[in-house]
Design an enzyme around this catalytic site. Structure first.
Site, mmCIF file in Angstrom:
data_model
loop_
_atom_site.group_PDB
_atom_site.id
_atom_site.type_symbol
_atom_site.label_atom_id
_atom_site.label_comp_id
_atom_site.label_asym_id
_atom_site.label_seq_id
_atom_site.Cartn_x
_atom_site.Cartn_y
_atom_site.Cartn_z
ATOM 1 N N ASN A 117 0.723 -1.379 0.163
ATOM 2 C CA ASN A 117 -0.134 -0.102 0.138
ATOM 3 C C ASN A 117 0.828 1.186 0.148
ATOM 4 O O ASN A 117 0.405 2.357 -0.607
ATOM 5 C CB ASN A 117 -0.861 -0.043 1.224
ATOM 6 C CG ASN A 117 -1.519 1.326 1.651
ATOM 7 O OD1 ASN A 117 -2.491 1.862 0.970
ATOM 8 N ND2 ASN A 117 -0.813 1.911 2.475
ATOM 9 N N TYR A 128 3.287 9.315 -11.091
ATOM 10 C CA TYR A 128 2.466 8.587 -10.309
ATOM 11 C C TYR A 128 1.695 7.508 -11.324
ATOM 12 O O TYR A 128 1.696 6.421 -10.842
ATOM 13 C CB TYR A 128 1.536 9.480 -9.633
ATOM 14 C CG TYR A 128 0.468 8.996 -8.482
ATOM 15 C CD1 TYR A 128 0.923 8.322 -7.444
ATOM 16 C CD2 TYR A 128 -0.905 8.752 -9.017
ATOM 17 C CE1 TYR A 128 -0.032 7.879 -6.468
ATOM 18 C CE2 TYR A 128 -1.582 8.065 -8.147
ATOM 19 C CZ TYR A 128 -1.166 7.619 -6.847
ATOM 20 O OH TYR A 128 -2.107 7.117 -5.804
ATOM 21 N N ALA A 176 2.371 6.498 -14.071
ATOM 22 C CA ALA A 176 3.313 5.475 -14.690
ATOM 23 C C ALA A 176 3.678 4.139 -13.483
ATOM 24 O O ALA A 176 3.711 3.126 -13.802
ATOM 25 C CB ALA A 176 4.681 5.824 -15.233
HETATM 26 P P1 NAP Z 1 -1.423 8.684 2.591
HETATM 27 O O1 NAP Z 1 -2.494 9.192 3.512
HETATM 28 O O2 NAP Z 1 -0.411 9.917 2.201
HETATM 29 O O3 NAP Z 1 -0.470 7.469 3.392
HETATM 30 C C1 NAP Z 1 0.640 6.943 2.685
HETATM 31 C C2 NAP Z 1 1.126 5.965 3.529
HETATM 32 O O4 NAP Z 1 2.444 5.357 2.945
HETATM 33 C C3 NAP Z 1 1.610 6.398 4.787
HETATM 34 O O5 NAP Z 1 1.357 5.505 5.710
HETATM 35 C C4 NAP Z 1 3.054 6.564 4.832
HETATM 36 O O6 NAP Z 1 3.848 6.313 5.960
HETATM 37 C C5 NAP Z 1 3.283 5.555 3.774
HETATM 38 N N1 NAP Z 1 4.815 5.444 3.123
HETATM 39 C C6 NAP Z 1 4.976 6.525 2.214
HETATM 40 N N2 NAP Z 1 6.312 6.277 1.779
HETATM 41 C C7 NAP Z 1 6.729 5.315 2.364
HETATM 42 C C8 NAP Z 1 7.713 4.191 2.434
HETATM 43 N N3 NAP Z 1 9.015 4.938 1.687
HETATM 44 N N4 NAP Z 1 8.079 3.303 3.205
HETATM 45 C C9 NAP Z 1 7.080 3.037 4.033
HETATM 46 N N5 NAP Z 1 5.757 3.586 4.134
HETATM 47 C C10 NAP Z 1 5.704 4.729 3.266
HETATM 48 O O7 NAP Z 1 -1.956 8.088 1.379
HETATM 49 P P2 NAP Z 1 -3.143 7.369 0.876
HETATM 50 O O8 NAP Z 1 -4.221 8.177 0.295
HETATM 51 O O9 NAP Z 1 -3.567 6.364 2.345
HETATM 52 O O10 NAP Z 1 -2.749 6.272 -0.172
HETATM 53 C C11 NAP Z 1 -2.350 4.820 0.152
HETATM 54 C C12 NAP Z 1 -2.059 4.289 -1.086
HETATM 55 O O11 NAP Z 1 -3.319 4.471 -1.847
HETATM 56 C C13 NAP Z 1 -0.941 4.636 -1.904
HETATM 57 O O12 NAP Z 1 -0.186 3.803 -2.666
HETATM 58 C C14 NAP Z 1 -1.856 5.779 -3.238
HETATM 59 O O13 NAP Z 1 -0.930 5.585 -3.963
HETATM 60 C C15 NAP Z 1 -2.891 4.756 -3.206
HETATM 61 N N6 NAP Z 1 -3.919 5.533 -3.722
HETATM 62 C C16 NAP Z 1 -4.700 6.616 -3.061
HETATM 63 C C17 NAP Z 1 -5.890 7.332 -3.526
HETATM 64 C C18 NAP Z 1 -6.452 8.324 -2.741
HETATM 65 O O14 NAP Z 1 -7.250 9.121 -3.636
HETATM 66 N N7 NAP Z 1 -6.047 8.783 -1.758
HETATM 67 C C19 NAP Z 1 -6.185 6.868 -4.995
HETATM 68 C C20 NAP Z 1 -5.553 5.804 -5.496
HETATM 69 C C21 NAP Z 1 -4.663 4.936 -4.954
HETATM 70 P P3 NAP Z 1 4.630 7.527 6.831
HETATM 71 O O15 NAP Z 1 3.704 8.692 6.682
HETATM 72 O O16 NAP Z 1 4.817 6.942 8.070
HETATM 73 O O17 NAP Z 1 5.957 7.856 5.908
#
Ligand code: NAP
Length: 248
Positions: free
Chosen positions: A91, A156, A158
């Site tokens: 994730n 992103y 890609a």
């Molecule tokens: P978020 O609130 O920004 O959370 C991202 C999470 O990833 C945080 O827990 C962060 O941990 C962790 N993270 C980031 N870089 C990391 C690394 N190098 N190693 C380990 N952990 C890392 O984002 P989210 O919206 O929940 O997104 C979660 C996933 O869903 C992502 O892959 C995102 O691309 C995908 N997604 C999100 C959406 C959306 O609309 N929100 C849509 C489609 C897909 P720390 O804060 O502890 O660094």
């Protein structure tokens, strides 16, 4: 419900947002849970405490998903602590949005490293364990923009399209050993990742969604629960769009 009773899962990037939502749904369904965080150390520790109240084994680890060495160490440590791994949810993800004209090589590479290399790192590290036990479910969090592209998100998109190709290939390679690999493509989910967008962009997104709302982490978590659990035993190599009908 206890769809994951007796199973051990790893979720990367669960300190907030969708990962945290998945963690909560998994433990409520009886899973033993190992999860990671990187910069949000206090939130990771608080989550570990909160999740333990559900009575299953829970442990948070500080681990950088973009680094192969960290992934290998994490898997070894989880095996030591939990004895087994049944489910991996990849994730962890970041954005560095900007138009191609302004996108630096660093902006491009870092997003690929965190979003795509991380999926390779964890899958590769857990592979031997899954092959030995002849079972395993991998769920990779992609995105609708990996399916259809998005202006201002070439890096992103890609990375998320790459996850889909990787998921389908792993499903083909490991299916004969009863290892399943699927992807979820969330649409617009309201988390800290999307909170940085301005209100006009957010209302445009909401307006374009047939269900007329952004999704919640729990919406994605419920789909993830299905793909992680034995309910989806005959499903592999698929991309499940969790997007309020945005993609048809
Ligand atoms: P978020 O609130 O920004 O959370 C991202 C999470 O990833 C945080 O827990 C962060 O941990 C962790 N993270 C980031 N870089 C990391 C690394 N190098 N190693 C380990 N952990 C890392 O984002 P989210 O919206 O929940 O997104 C979660 C996933 O869903 C992502 O892959 C995102 O691309 C995908 N997604 C999100 C959406 C959306 O609309 N929100 C849509 C489609 C897909 P720390 O804060 O502890 O660094």
């Amino acid at each position: 419900m206890s769809l994951l009773k007796g199973k051990t899962a790893i979720i990367t990037g669960a300190s907030k947002g969708i990962g945290k939502g998945i963690a909560e749904v998994f433990v409520k369904n009886g899973a033993n849970l190992a999860f990671t965080y990187l910069s949000s150390v206090e939130r990771g520790q608080a989550l570990e405490k909160e999740l333990k109240e559900h009575g299953t084994q829970v442990k948070g680890y500080r681990s950088d998903a973009s680094k192969m060495e960290d992934a290998e160490d994490l898997v070894a440590q989880v095996i030591e602590d939990f004895g087994v791994i049944d489910i991996v949810v990849n994730n962890a993800g970041i954005t560095k949005d900007t138009l191609l004209m302004r996108m630096t090589e660093e902006d491009f590479n870092r997003v690929i490293e965190v979003n795509l290399n991380s999926v390779f790192n964890m899958t590769k590290s857990v592979q031997r364990t899954f092959l030995k036990q002849r079972a395993g479910s991998i769920v990779n969090i992609s995105s609708v923009v990996g399916v259809k592209g998005n202006a201002g998100q070439a890096n992103y998109s890609a990375s998320k399209a790459g996850i889909i190709g990787f998921t389908k290939s792993v499903a083909l390679e490991l299916g004969s050993r009863n290892i399943r690999c699927n992807a979820i493509a969330p649409g617009f989910i309201e988390t800290e990742m999307t909170a940085v967008l301005d209100e006009t962009t957010v209302s445009q997104w909401r307006e374009g969604i047939p269900l007329k709302r952004g999704g919640s982490p729990e919406d994605v978590a419920n789909a993830c629960l299905f793909l992680a659990s034995d309910l989806s035993n005959y499903i592999s190599g698929q991309v499940l769009n969790v997007c309020g009908g945005m993609l048809t």
